[in-house]
Design a protein around this motif. Structure first.
Motif, PDB file in Angstrom:
ATOM      1  N   LEU A 148      45.330  69.731  20.375  1.00 17.33           N
ATOM      2  CA  LEU A 148      44.559  68.721  21.105  1.00 17.33           C
ATOM      3  C   LEU A 148      45.209  67.337  20.997  1.00 17.33           C
ATOM      4  O   LEU A 148      45.237  66.580  21.971  1.00 17.33           O
ATOM      5  CB  LEU A 148      43.117  68.675  20.592  1.00 17.33           C
ATOM      6  CG  LEU A 148      42.276  69.904  20.924  1.00 17.33           C
ATOM      7  CD1 LEU A 148      40.920  69.816  20.226  1.00 17.33           C
ATOM      8  CD2 LEU A 148      42.105  70.059  22.421  1.00 17.33           C
ATOM      9  N   GLN A 149      45.746  67.008  19.827  1.00 11.90           N
ATOM     10  CA  GLN A 149      46.456  65.733  19.650  1.00 11.90           C
ATOM     11  C   GLN A 149      47.657  65.660  20.594  1.00 11.90           C
ATOM     12  O   GLN A 149      47.891  64.628  21.226  1.00 11.90           O
ATOM     13  CB  GLN A 149      46.976  65.592  18.224  1.00 11.90           C
ATOM     14  CG  GLN A 149      45.983  65.112  17.213  1.00 11.90           C
ATOM     15  CD  GLN A 149      46.651  64.920  15.856  1.00 11.90           C
ATOM     16  OE1 GLN A 149      47.510  65.701  15.467  1.00 11.90           O
ATOM     17  NE2 GLN A 149      46.259  63.889  15.152  1.00 11.90           N
ATOM     18  N   SER A 150      48.418  66.737  20.650  1.00  9.73           N
ATOM     19  CA  SER A 150      49.619  66.766  21.493  1.00  9.73           C
ATOM     20  C   SER A 150      49.256  66.624  22.967  1.00  9.73           C
ATOM     21  O   SER A 150      49.901  65.873  23.705  1.00  9.73           O
ATOM     22  CB  SER A 150      50.381  68.067  21.265  1.00  9.73           C
ATOM     23  OG  SER A 150      50.842  68.159  19.943  1.00  9.73           O
ATOM     24  N   ARG A 151      48.235  67.328  23.387  1.00  6.93           N
ATOM     25  CA  ARG A 151      47.818  67.257  24.797  1.00  6.93           C
ATOM     26  C   ARG A 151      47.281  65.865  25.150  1.00  6.93           C
ATOM     27  O   ARG A 151      47.525  65.358  26.236  1.00  6.93           O
ATOM     28  CB  ARG A 151      46.786  68.326  25.104  1.00  6.93           C
ATOM     29  CG  ARG A 151      47.388  69.712  25.092  1.00  6.93           C
ATOM     30  CD  ARG A 151      46.336  70.776  25.349  1.00  6.93           C
ATOM     31  NE  ARG A 151      46.895  72.093  25.207  1.00  6.93           N
ATOM     32  CZ  ARG A 151      47.373  72.817  26.216  1.00  6.93           C
ATOM     33  NH1 ARG A 151      47.358  72.322  27.430  1.00  6.93           N
ATOM     34  NH2 ARG A 151      47.867  74.010  25.999  1.00  6.93           N
ATOM     35  N   ARG A 152      46.567  65.246  24.219  1.00  7.89           N
ATOM     36  CA  ARG A 152      46.052  63.892  24.462  1.00  7.89           C
ATOM     37  C   ARG A 152      47.198  62.901  24.599  1.00  7.89           C
ATOM     38  O   ARG A 152      47.196  62.051  25.487  1.00  7.89           O
ATOM     39  CB  ARG A 152      45.136  63.469  23.309  1.00  7.89           C
ATOM     40  CG  ARG A 152      44.537  62.090  23.497  1.00  7.89           C
ATOM     41  CD  ARG A 152      43.565  61.768  22.363  1.00  7.89           C
ATOM     42  NE  ARG A 152      42.922  60.508  22.574  1.00  7.89           N
ATOM     43  CZ  ARG A 152      43.381  59.347  22.085  1.00  7.89           C
ATOM     44  NH1 ARG A 152      44.465  59.327  21.346  1.00  7.89           N
ATOM     45  NH2 ARG A 152      42.751  58.228  22.330  1.00  7.89           N
ATOM     46  N   ALA A 153      48.191  63.006  23.723  1.00 11.23           N
ATOM     47  CA  ALA A 153      49.347  62.124  23.785  1.00 11.23           C
ATOM     48  C   ALA A 153      50.087  62.304  25.112  1.00 11.23           C
ATOM     49  O   ALA A 153      50.500  61.325  25.739  1.00 11.23           O
ATOM     50  CB  ALA A 153      50.278  62.387  22.611  1.00 11.23           C
ATOM     51  N   MET A 154      50.259  63.560  25.553  1.00 12.41           N
ATOM     52  CA  MET A 154      50.938  63.832  26.809  1.00 12.41           C
ATOM     53  C   MET A 154      50.159  63.218  27.977  1.00 12.41           C
ATOM     54  O   MET A 154      50.727  62.584  28.853  1.00 12.41           O
ATOM     55  CB  MET A 154      51.079  65.333  27.015  1.00 12.41           C
ATOM     56  CG  MET A 154      51.860  65.709  28.261  1.00 12.41           C
ATOM     57  SD  MET A 154      52.054  67.483  28.478  1.00 12.41           S
ATOM     58  CE  MET A 154      50.366  67.982  28.806  1.00 12.41           C
ATOM     59  N   GLY A 201      50.650  59.563  28.076  1.00  9.99           N
ATOM     60  CA  GLY A 201      52.038  59.139  28.220  1.00  9.99           C
ATOM     61  C   GLY A 201      52.645  58.624  26.930  1.00  9.99           C
ATOM     62  O   GLY A 201      53.574  57.825  26.958  1.00  9.99           O
ATOM     63  N   LYS A 202      52.123  59.064  25.804  1.00 17.15           N
ATOM     64  CA  LYS A 202      52.623  58.630  24.504  1.00 17.15           C
ATOM     65  C   LYS A 202      53.448  59.728  23.857  1.00 17.15           C
ATOM     66  O   LYS A 202      53.453  60.869  24.305  1.00 17.15           O
ATOM     67  CB  LYS A 202      51.463  58.248  23.588  1.00 17.15           C
ATOM     68  CG  LYS A 202      50.650  57.076  24.105  1.00 17.15           C
ATOM     69  CD  LYS A 202      49.597  56.667  23.124  1.00 17.15           C
ATOM     70  CE  LYS A 202      48.840  55.448  23.649  1.00 17.15           C
ATOM     71  NZ  LYS A 202      47.848  54.985  22.695  1.00 17.15           N
ATOM     72  N   GLU A 203      54.133  59.380  22.776  1.00 19.93           N
ATOM     73  CA  GLU A 203      54.935  60.347  22.040  1.00 19.93           C
ATOM     74  C   GLU A 203      54.030  61.336  21.311  1.00 19.93           C
ATOM     75  O   GLU A 203      52.988  60.966  20.771  1.00 19.93           O
ATOM     76  CB  GLU A 203      55.812  59.613  21.035  1.00 19.93           C
ATOM     77  CG  GLU A 203      56.773  60.518  20.304  1.00 19.93           C
ATOM     78  CD  GLU A 203      57.694  59.744  19.386  1.00 19.93           C
ATOM     79  OE1 GLU A 203      58.193  60.356  18.429  1.00 19.93           O
ATOM     80  OE2 GLU A 203      57.907  58.554  19.619  1.00 19.93           O
ATOM     81  N   ASP A 204      54.452  62.582  21.290  1.00 16.85           N
ATOM     82  CA  ASP A 204      53.701  63.642  20.623  1.00 16.85           C
ATOM     83  C   ASP A 204      53.729  63.397  19.117  1.00 16.85           C
ATOM     84  O   ASP A 204      54.789  63.405  18.499  1.00 16.85           O
ATOM     85  CB  ASP A 204      54.319  64.998  20.947  1.00 16.85           C
ATOM     86  CG  ASP A 204      53.536  66.179  20.393  1.00 16.85           C
ATOM     87  OD1 ASP A 204      52.611  65.964  19.586  1.00 16.85           O
ATOM     88  OD2 ASP A 204      53.860  67.311  20.780  1.00 16.85           O
ATOM     89  N   PRO A 205      52.582  63.198  18.473  1.00 15.84           N
ATOM     90  CA  PRO A 205      52.557  62.944  17.030  1.00 15.84           C
ATOM     91  C   PRO A 205      52.909  64.178  16.199  1.00 15.84           C
ATOM     92  O   PRO A 205      53.196  64.069  15.022  1.00 15.84           O
ATOM     93  CB  PRO A 205      51.103  62.519  16.762  1.00 15.84           C
ATOM     94  CG  PRO A 205      50.324  63.154  17.866  1.00 15.84           C
ATOM     95  CD  PRO A 205      51.240  63.177  19.053  1.00 15.84           C
ATOM     96  N   ASN A 206      52.927  65.333  16.817  1.00 13.64           N
ATOM     97  CA  ASN A 206      53.225  66.574  16.096  1.00 13.64           C
ATOM     98  C   ASN A 206      54.612  67.126  16.412  1.00 13.64           C
ATOM     99  O   ASN A 206      54.943  68.219  15.952  1.00 13.64           O
ATOM    100  CB  ASN A 206      52.161  67.632  16.433  1.00 13.64           C
ATOM    101  CG  ASN A 206      50.783  67.150  16.058  1.00 13.64           C
ATOM    102  OD1 ASN A 206      50.539  66.792  14.920  1.00 13.64           O
ATOM    103  ND2 ASN A 206      49.891  67.108  17.012  1.00 13.64           N
ATOM    104  N   ALA A 207      55.387  66.384  17.189  1.00 15.12           N
ATOM    105  CA  ALA A 207      56.737  66.840  17.534  1.00 15.12           C
ATOM    106  C   ALA A 207      57.613  66.771  16.296  1.00 15.12           C
ATOM    107  O   ALA A 207      57.544  65.817  15.517  1.00 15.12           O
ATOM    108  CB  ALA A 207      57.315  65.972  18.635  1.00 15.12           C
TER     109      ALA A 207
END
Length: 47
Positions: free
Chosen positions: A28-34, A37-43
């Motif tokens: 959910l964090q990754s999808r919200r960031a996408m 338009g922000k960087e994925d915090p879990n990348a």
């Protein structure tokens, strides 16, 4: 010409059927960031 990159025995692991609260939260964090338009915090970074 010499070899620059050589990869052997490369694989991918899928954890089928395993859904934990932590995995769901990170997804959910990754999808919200996408969406924002922000960087994925879990990348993960290779460096």
């Amino acid at each position: 010409m010499s070899t620059v990159i050589k990869v052997e025995n490369l694989s991918k692991r899928y954890r089928l059927g395993v859904i934990s609260r932590d995995m769901l939260y990170k997804d959910l964090q990754s999808r919200r960031a996408m969406f924002l338009g922000k960087e994925d915090p879990n990348a993960t970074s290779g460096s």
